[in-house]
Scaffold this motif. Sequence first.
Motif, PDB file in Angstrom:
ATOM      1  N   THR A  30       0.826  -1.199   0.000  1.00 31.61           N
ATOM      2  CA  THR A  30       0.000   0.000   0.000  1.00 31.61           C
ATOM      3  C   THR A  30       0.866   1.256   0.000  1.00 31.61           C
ATOM      4  OG1 THR A  30      -1.915   1.063   1.039  1.00 31.61           O
ATOM      5  CG2 THR A  30      -0.215   0.220   2.517  1.00 31.61           C
ATOM      6  N   THR A  31       0.244   2.376  -0.270  1.00 29.67           N
ATOM      7  CA  THR A  31       0.955   3.641  -0.299  1.00 29.67           C
ATOM      8  C   THR A  31       1.355   4.073   1.116  1.00 29.67           C
ATOM      9  OG1 THR A  31       0.683   6.014  -0.734  1.00 29.67           O
ATOM     10  CG2 THR A  31      -1.313   4.786  -0.316  1.00 29.67           C
ATOM     11  N   PRO A  32       2.539   4.657   1.275  1.00 27.20           N
ATOM     12  CA  PRO A  32       2.938   5.181   2.593  1.00 27.20           C
ATOM     13  C   PRO A  32       1.937   6.185   3.148  1.00 27.20           C
ATOM     14  CG  PRO A  32       4.836   5.095   1.124  1.00 27.20           C
ATOM     15  CD  PRO A  32       3.625   4.759   0.295  1.00 27.20           C
ATOM     16  N   ALA A  33       1.198   6.863   2.265  1.00 28.64           N
ATOM     17  CA  ALA A  33       0.201   7.832   2.723  1.00 28.64           C
ATOM     18  C   ALA A  33      -0.878   7.149   3.563  1.00 28.64           C
ATOM     19  CB  ALA A  33      -0.431   8.537   1.524  1.00 28.64           C
ATOM     20  N   ALA A  34      -1.255   5.919   3.187  1.00 27.98           N
ATOM     21  CA  ALA A  34      -2.263   5.191   3.956  1.00 27.98           C
ATOM     22  C   ALA A  34      -1.711   4.780   5.314  1.00 27.98           C
ATOM     23  CB  ALA A  34      -2.725   3.960   3.175  1.00 27.98           C
TER      24      ALA A  34
ATOM     25  N   SER B 263     -10.173  -2.007  -0.183  1.00 26.49           N
ATOM     26  CA  SER B 263      -9.384  -3.234  -0.128  1.00 26.49           C
ATOM     27  C   SER B 263      -8.449  -3.408  -1.307  1.00 26.49           C
ATOM     28  CB  SER B 263     -10.317  -4.449  -0.043  1.00 26.49           C
ATOM     29  OG  SER B 263     -11.062  -4.416   1.139  1.00 26.49           O
ATOM     30  N   LYS B 264      -8.974  -3.301  -2.518  1.00 23.88           N
ATOM     31  CA  LYS B 264      -8.192  -3.659  -3.705  1.00 23.88           C
ATOM     32  C   LYS B 264      -7.362  -2.492  -4.220  1.00 23.88           C
ATOM     33  CE  LYS B 264     -10.271  -7.647  -3.604  1.00 23.88           C
ATOM     34  NZ  LYS B 264      -9.593  -8.859  -3.154  1.00 23.88           N
ATOM     35  N   ARG B 265      -7.982  -1.339  -4.375  1.00 24.74           N
ATOM     36  CA  ARG B 265      -7.236  -0.229  -4.975  1.00 24.74           C
ATOM     37  C   ARG B 265      -6.093   0.240  -4.069  1.00 24.74           C
ATOM     38  NH1 ARG B 265      -9.050   5.731  -7.082  1.00 24.74           N
ATOM     39  NH2 ARG B 265      -7.492   5.858  -8.739  1.00 24.74           N
ATOM     40  N   TRP B 266      -6.327   0.191  -2.760  1.00 24.16           N
ATOM     41  CA  TRP B 266      -5.276   0.598  -1.824  1.00 24.16           C
ATOM     42  C   TRP B 266      -4.470  -0.592  -1.303  1.00 24.16           C
ATOM     43  CZ3 TRP B 266      -9.308   3.823  -2.694  1.00 24.16           C
ATOM     44  CH2 TRP B 266      -9.027   5.185  -2.786  1.00 24.16           C
ATOM     45  N   LEU B 267      -4.836  -1.816  -1.745  1.00 20.19           N
ATOM     46  CA  LEU B 267      -4.089  -3.033  -1.390  1.00 20.19           C
ATOM     47  C   LEU B 267      -4.067  -3.277   0.115  1.00 20.19           C
ATOM     48  CD1 LEU B 267      -1.085  -2.311  -3.815  1.00 20.19           C
ATOM     49  CD2 LEU B 267      -3.139  -3.645  -4.305  1.00 20.19           C
ATOM     50  N   ILE B 268      -5.243  -3.046   0.752  1.00 23.59           N
ATOM     51  CA  ILE B 268      -5.352  -3.206   2.214  1.00 23.59           C
ATOM     52  C   ILE B 268      -6.627  -3.981   2.562  1.00 23.59           C
ATOM     53  CG2 ILE B 268      -3.936  -1.248   2.965  1.00 23.59           C
ATOM     54  CD1 ILE B 268      -6.505   0.451   3.018  1.00 23.59           C
TER      55      ILE B 268
ATOM     56  N   GLY C 261     -11.253   6.915  10.961  1.00 22.55           N
ATOM     57  CA  GLY C 261     -10.566   8.174  11.237  1.00 22.55           C
ATOM     58  C   GLY C 261      -9.464   8.483  10.244  1.00 22.55           C
ATOM     59  N   ALA C 262      -8.885   7.436   9.654  1.00 23.69           N
ATOM     60  CA  ALA C 262      -7.786   7.629   8.696  1.00 23.69           C
ATOM     61  C   ALA C 262      -8.278   7.906   7.278  1.00 23.69           C
ATOM     62  CB  ALA C 262      -6.892   6.382   8.682  1.00 23.69           C
ATOM     63  N   VAL C 263      -9.541   7.610   6.995  1.00 23.77           N
ATOM     64  CA  VAL C 263     -10.050   7.681   5.622  1.00 23.77           C
ATOM     65  C   VAL C 263      -9.863   9.047   4.963  1.00 23.77           C
ATOM     66  CG1 VAL C 263     -12.197   7.646   4.263  1.00 23.77           C
ATOM     67  CG2 VAL C 263     -11.626   5.726   5.745  1.00 23.77           C
ATOM     68  N   PRO C 264     -10.248  10.157   5.596  1.00 20.91           N
ATOM     69  CA  PRO C 264     -10.093  11.443   4.895  1.00 20.91           C
ATOM     70  C   PRO C 264      -8.656  11.717   4.451  1.00 20.91           C
ATOM     71  CG  PRO C 264     -11.532  11.705   6.799  1.00 20.91           C
ATOM     72  CD  PRO C 264     -10.946  10.329   6.890  1.00 20.91           C
ATOM     73  N   GLU C 265      -7.683  11.409   5.312  1.00 23.58           N
ATOM     74  CA  GLU C 265      -6.289  11.654   4.947  1.00 23.58           C
ATOM     75  C   GLU C 265      -5.821  10.701   3.857  1.00 23.58           C
ATOM     76  OE1 GLU C 265      -1.827  11.720   6.973  1.00 23.58           O
ATOM     77  OE2 GLU C 265      -3.589  11.927   8.263  1.00 23.58           O
ATOM     78  N   ILE C 266      -6.253   9.440   3.919  1.00 21.39           N
ATOM     79  CA  ILE C 266      -5.879   8.479   2.874  1.00 21.39           C
ATOM     80  C   ILE C 266      -6.362   8.955   1.513  1.00 21.39           C
ATOM     81  CG2 ILE C 266      -6.244   6.148   1.986  1.00 21.39           C
ATOM     82  CD1 ILE C 266      -6.432   5.172   4.862  1.00 21.39           C
TER      83      ILE C 266
END
Length: 429
Positions: free
Chosen positions: A54-58, A245-250, A292-297
Motif C-alpha cells: 500500500t501507499t505510505p500515505a495510507a 481493499s483492492k485499490r489501496w491493497l489493504i 478516522g484515517a479515511v479522509p487523509e488516505i
Amino acid sequence: MEQKMAAWGFNKQKRTVTIRDFLEIIKRNLKENDERGVIHLGHGDPSPYPSFKTTPAAEEALLNALRSTHFNGYPPAAGLSAARGAVAEHLSKDLPYKLSGDDVFLTAGANHAIEVVLTVLARPGANILFPRPGYPLYEARAAFSNLEVRHFNLLPERGWEVDLDGVEALADDKTIAMVVVNPGNPCGNVFTFKHMLEIAQTAKRLGILLISDEVYNHIVFGSNKFLPMGILGEGTPVVTLGSMSKRWLIPGWRLGWIAASDPNGVLKKSGIIESIENYLCITADPATLIQGAVPEILEKSTDAFFSRTNETLRESADACYATISEIPSLSCPHKPEGAMSTMIEINPLLLEDVKDDVDFALKLAREESVVIMPGSVLGLKNWLRLSFSVEPATLRDGLERIRAFCSRHSNTYKDESRIEKICFIKSYA
C-alpha cells in the motif's frame, strides 16, 4: 431407562460453498515437501507481495489517527461523518452530480456491504439476479436471507458482457434487483459506456434496483476506461458497493461502503435508505480507527501509486494471456483489461486423467503445488479462475508449472483421423 431426544425444532441452514471453503480443500491436496514452494493463484489478496504494498500515505494516515486518540470509541452506525463525507467527495469526482455524506454508508469491507444490501432488500417470495460466473458470497448471503437466486450469463465471446436478453427472460414481478460487477471479478473485463447504458435501461424497464459492485474501481489497464454505474443514476437509481481493499491493497483493513447514486431520491422515497440505516444500527461497524484515517488516505494518495499498481497488473495480465494462449488444452477468450483475475476455459478432451475443472485444480495442487480456483465454484463448469495479483516472477513460475501439468496430461494423437474425431466431438459438445 432409555430417554427420547428432545425435538428442538431447529433445521440446519443450507450452506453455500464459498471461495474460502474450496481453497481449504485444495490446500489439503497440495504436494508435500515440494522444495519449489506453493504458488497461490486462487485468491485476490495481493497484499503479501512486495510489488503490491500500500501507499505510505495510507500507513501514515492510520498512524496519525491512532496518535490523535480521537478514534478510540464507538462510531455512529452509518460511519463517522468526516469519513462519509470524504468518500462521497471521492466518488463524486467521477459523477455528473455531487454525492453528500448522507448518501454514503460505511461498512466493514465490501462483503459486509453485500450482507447489508441483500438483507435489507429481502422479502418473502422475492428473487434476485446474479451474474454467472460471479462472486459466490452473493449466493451465500442470499441463502441466509431466503432470497431465490436466478443467474444471467456473462458472454465470453462478447468480452463478458451481460446477456441482457437472459435478464429480461429471468425477471418477473418478484424480482427485486440485479447485480453487476465492473471491473469484472472473476473475468477481468471492463464494461463500455454503451453496454452500461443498456444495462441501466434494462433495469429501469423492468423496474428493478441496479446494484453495482465496483470493488475494483479504477483498476484498469486495457482499452476501456472505468466509469461508475452511478453516472446513470438520474435515469435509474443505483446502489454502488465499494471498498478500499483492492485499490489501496489493504483488504485486511476492512473498510467498505454503500453509496446511493440516486439524485431523484427514489431510494429515499421507497424506504430503502431508511432500511439501510436501521440495519446498520444492529450490525457490525468498521473499526473507528480506520474510519478516522479515511479522509487523509483519500486526500494524500497519489496518482503515481495507483499507476504503478495498474502497470504491474497489466504486465502480469499480458504474461498470463500470452502463456495460456500457447497451451493447447486451455484458452482465455478475452484478454484481461481490469481487476486482478481472468477466466480460463479447459478442453477436457485434450487432457488425460482430468475429468473436469475441480479434478484439474486438485491434481494441479497435488502435482505442481499451484493453487487455482475451479470455475464450478463460480458457476461455470470446466473453467478456471486465475488470479494474477502476485509477484510477477511468481506468476511466471506458476504459469510454467501449469504448462508442464497440461503437457504431462496431454492426449497425444498421432493418427490424423483420431484428431478429426476429437475436433468433431468438441464442436458438438
